[in-house]
Design a protein around this motif. Structure first.
Motif, PDB file in Angstrom:
ATOM      1  N   LYS A 499      27.582  43.189  38.787  1.00  0.00           N
ATOM      2  CA  LYS A 499      28.309  44.302  38.182  1.00  0.00           C
ATOM      3  C   LYS A 499      29.730  44.411  38.710  1.00  0.00           C
ATOM      4  O   LYS A 499      30.208  45.497  39.061  1.00  0.00           O
ATOM      5  CB  LYS A 499      27.561  45.599  38.428  1.00  0.00           C
ATOM      6  N   HIS A 524      32.872  48.759  25.653  1.00  0.00           N
ATOM      7  CA  HIS A 524      33.322  49.594  26.773  1.00  0.00           C
ATOM      8  C   HIS A 524      32.258  50.648  27.114  1.00  0.00           C
ATOM      9  O   HIS A 524      31.954  50.881  28.303  1.00  0.00           O
ATOM     10  CB  HIS A 524      34.641  50.267  26.403  1.00  0.00           C
ATOM     11  N   LYS A 525      31.663  51.244  26.096  1.00  0.00           N
ATOM     12  CA  LYS A 525      30.625  52.251  26.329  1.00  0.00           C
ATOM     13  C   LYS A 525      29.390  51.626  26.968  1.00  0.00           C
ATOM     14  O   LYS A 525      28.789  52.200  27.893  1.00  0.00           O
ATOM     15  CB  LYS A 525      30.245  52.930  25.015  1.00  0.00           C
ATOM     16  N   ALA A 528      30.162  50.860  30.581  1.00  0.00           N
ATOM     17  CA  ALA A 528      30.269  52.093  31.374  1.00  0.00           C
ATOM     18  C   ALA A 528      28.890  52.664  31.678  1.00  0.00           C
ATOM     19  O   ALA A 528      28.649  53.206  32.762  1.00  0.00           O
ATOM     20  CB  ALA A 528      31.127  53.108  30.630  1.00  0.00           C
ATOM     21  N   SER A 531      27.652  51.164  34.633  1.00  0.00           N
ATOM     22  CA  SER A 531      28.581  51.316  35.769  1.00  0.00           C
ATOM     23  C   SER A 531      29.448  50.071  35.966  1.00  0.00           C
ATOM     24  O   SER A 531      29.760  49.679  37.092  1.00  0.00           O
ATOM     25  CB  SER A 531      27.805  51.618  37.062  1.00  0.00           C
ATOM     26  N   ILE A 533      33.150  48.384  34.955  1.00  0.00           N
ATOM     27  CA  ILE A 533      34.481  48.736  34.458  1.00  0.00           C
ATOM     28  C   ILE A 533      35.024  47.617  33.578  1.00  0.00           C
ATOM     29  O   ILE A 533      34.887  46.431  33.897  1.00  0.00           O
ATOM     30  CB  ILE A 533      35.445  48.994  35.635  1.00  0.00           C
ATOM     31  N   ILE A 555      40.719  52.679  27.115  1.00  0.00           N
ATOM     32  CA  ILE A 555      40.266  51.553  27.919  1.00  0.00           C
ATOM     33  C   ILE A 555      41.374  51.214  28.908  1.00  0.00           C
ATOM     34  O   ILE A 555      42.556  51.164  28.543  1.00  0.00           O
ATOM     35  CB  ILE A 555      39.933  50.338  27.036  1.00  0.00           C
ATOM     36  N   SER A 556      41.018  50.991  30.142  1.00  0.00           N
ATOM     37  CA  SER A 556      42.007  50.690  31.184  1.00  0.00           C
ATOM     38  C   SER A 556      42.801  49.441  30.810  1.00  0.00           C
ATOM     39  O   SER A 556      42.223  48.438  30.356  1.00  0.00           O
ATOM     40  CB  SER A 556      41.316  50.493  32.535  1.00  0.00           C
ATOM     41  N   ASN A 575      34.975  54.303  43.799  1.00  0.00           N
ATOM     42  CA  ASN A 575      33.544  54.039  43.924  1.00  0.00           C
ATOM     43  C   ASN A 575      33.036  54.345  45.331  1.00  0.00           C
ATOM     44  O   ASN A 575      31.921  54.859  45.516  1.00  0.00           O
ATOM     45  CB  ASN A 575      33.243  52.586  43.572  1.00  0.00           C
TER      46      ASN A 575
END
Length: 602
Positions: A499, A524-525, A528, A531, A533, A555-556, A575
């Protein structure tokens, strides 16, 4: 009105700027030289098309006049070609008057389609036909044309269909009927033509004397006019034999004298019925008979003409103007009983080697053809058919582009498949089906590449030691068929590498559509929820604008590697804080509970 204004309406007038007497002499020489080539070829190609020989000459003069007015490449010569003659022959065997009428109507309709393509600027459609498909198509056509001439070469009469397989079956089943004089003449003629072709390669040294230059020039002229010389001497032999009461060869037969009648293209005709009667064909019936050729013939004509124009004229050629010139050559030619025409590579090469200065040379070629129609047609009767077959075979041999196979095998074996499909199906089912199948196969590969873009997935580390999963598309586009493929690829990468943050490298991504943006939002969802990114690295404005309009979540984004490093550090710090809260808050809650219990006991 000045010359510049004339050029606006008559583009060919620009050739008159600085046109001198020396240029006119050069055009006359080139025009006559090309004329000596087109005369025997025209007769042969009309026979190939299933028409009487004079129709080949009817097709050989109007194109030169039109192109002199509208053309943009001085080397191009417009006239009958082996490829279009073969495609025309598919509709000329119905008997009655249908053969010539269908050929003339096909010429007219091909010109109309080409004109529409020019007005709509659709000349770029030929770009959909790749080089391997073109090679497969022209090579198969050359084989079919060569096979179709075996009967004339060997003196066989009648029988068989027009396809490659049917023709070869006829040749083998009627091998016992081969006429030895015709076969000997035909085979010897091919050998002579191939030998004379080599004479064009001899060039005078730079320091050669005038006498040597004349000698080498004579060799070149003999090599260039080899078809006309062969037809002349074989006809002379057949004429001498006829005067002695002998007919050792099958002859061309009567060729109609004089110019064709000027009239509208025929919109009705007659064909042979089942019981020997003539059946009327109206315009609708003629369109039904021509079928796909109405679209395919102009596309092939445009493909050949544009290729020749670019080969000799370079990248400065206006494809739309070339298309318009070709369309008028066919439309106006149909009023003079022409079959479909386009640029001829072989005759254009002769035109170039002859030192042509402008397309006006095509007018002199047309004048020579008209002169031949007026004076020489009685003598065309004595041309042996085996000689005309030899002219065609020796010309199409060099259309088989086998030399392309080796470089394709080395650099892109995948592209060999559409070419092979085109070649095999053209021989088996016909050139139209073969070309269509090749184009569809090529487009299928393009769609597959768009739907399954190659992804480079690797675990990477920033300068400060931050680990992340880098996903880099190798293409500059991401369209809707590919988004599920990309999502699955990223999901597999997360399962494989853990992850860690997923970074989608968008620095080379310049084309993005709405569906791809929505799919990226769903991805993206999903990440997320696990967990994980998702960060977009270096997305251009085209991508960000589509994303903003398609999805409601942010979105970043990191414009460069340094910013990516900073964002990943912030994500790790965030985090870490969250993990500390998960540990500290329960402890605080437990201490508070102990204090409350202690107070109560007190």
């Amino acid at each position: 009105m000045g010359l510049s204004k004339v050029e606006k309406w008559v583009p060919g007038a620009r050739w008159l700027r600085g046109y001198t007497g020396r240029s006119a002499v050069a055009d006359v020489i080139a025009g006559i030289t090309v004329g000596l080539t087109v005369l025997p070829q025209g007769l042969a190609y009309a026979t190939l098309a299933g028409l009487e020989p004079q129709y080949g000459l009817y097709s050989a003069f109007m194109g030169g006049v039109v192109y002199a007015v509208l053309g943009g490449c001085r080397e191009v010569t417009i006239g009958p070609t082996a490829l279009l003659s073969l495609m025309t022959s598919r509709h000329t065997g119905l008997g009655g008057t249908s053969g010539p009428h269908l050929a003339i109507l096909l010429c007219f309709l091909a010109g109309i389609v080409e004109c529409l393509m020019a007005l709509l600027r659709l000349g770029a459609l030929v770009d959909l036909i790749s080089t391997p498909v073109t090679v497969g198509f022209t090579s198969a056509t050359a084989v079919i044309i060569g096979a179709s001439q075996l009967k004339g070469l060997l003196g066989l009469k009648g029988g068989g269909g027009s396809g490659f397989i049917a023709t070869m079956q006829t040749v083998f089943t009627k091998a016992d009927q081969i006429r030895l004089p015709d076969a000997a003449l035909g085979i010897c003629s091919i050998g002579i033509l191939l030998l004379l072709r080599k004479l064009k390669d001899f060039k005078a040294p730079e320091n050669a004397t005038q006498r040597k230059r004349i000698f080498y020039g004579s060799l070149w002229l003999i090599g260039t006019s080899r078809n006309a010389l062969l037809v002349f001497f074989t006809s002379l032999g057949a004429y001498s034999a006829a005067q002695s009461g002998k007919t050792p060869f099958i002859l061309t037969g009567t060729v109609r004298s004089g110019l064709p009648d000027v009239s509208l293209p025929p919109f009705s005709t007659t064909r042979a019925g089942t019981n020997g009667t003539l059946v009327e064909m109206d315009f609708k019936d003629m369109l039904s008979e021509l079928g796909a050729s109405i679209a395919l013939v102009p596309i092939i004509a445009v493909l050949g003409n544009v290729a020749i124009s670019k080969a000799f004229g370079g990248s400065g050629i206006d494809a739309t103007r070339e298309l318009f010139a070709l369309s008028l050559s066919n439309i106006l030619g149909s009023f003079f009983s022409s079959m479909p025409v386009t640029g001829s590579f072989s005759r254009s090469a002769v035109n170039h080697a002859s030192g042509v200065r402008s397309p006006i040379g095509g007018i002199y070629t047309g004048a020579l053809v008209i002169l031949a129609l007026s004076l020489l047609t009685p003598y065309f009767h004595y041309i042996p058919r085996a000689a005309l077959s030899a002219v065609i075979i020796s010309a199409v041999i060099f259309m088989i582009e086998y030399e392309v196979i080796r470089p394709l095998w080395r650099c892109s074996r995948r592209e060999l498949l559409p070419g092979a499909i085109t070649f095999i199906l053209s021989l088996w089912l016909g050139v139209e089906i073969g070309l269509l199948a090749g184009v569809v196969a090529d487009l299928g590969f393009l769609v597959y590449r768009a739907a399954r873009p190659a992804l480079i997935v690797e675990r990477s580390v920033t300068m400060s030691g931050m680990e992340y999963i880098l996903v880099r598309p190798r293409h500059s586009y991401l369209y809707f068929p590919a988004i599920e493929w990309v999502r699955n690829g990223i999901s597999k990468a997360v399962k494989e590498h853990g992850k860690a943050p997923v970074v989608l490298d968008c620095r080379n991504l310049h084309e993005f559509d709405f569906t791809a943006a929505r799919g990226l939002g769903d991805l993206h969802k999903e990440l997320a929820a696990s967990s994980v990114i998702l960060v977009l690295l270096g997305p251009p404005k085209e991508v960000t604008s589509v994303l903003k309009g398609a999805i409601n979540i942010a979105i970043s984004e990191a414009p460069n590697d340094a910013e990516l490093d900073r964002q990943l550090q912030e994500i790790r710090s965030e985090n870490a804080k969250n993990e500390m809260k998960e540990v500290v808050v329960p402890l605080l809650n437990a201490n508070e509970l102990d204090n409350n219990l202690g107070d109560r006991s007190t």
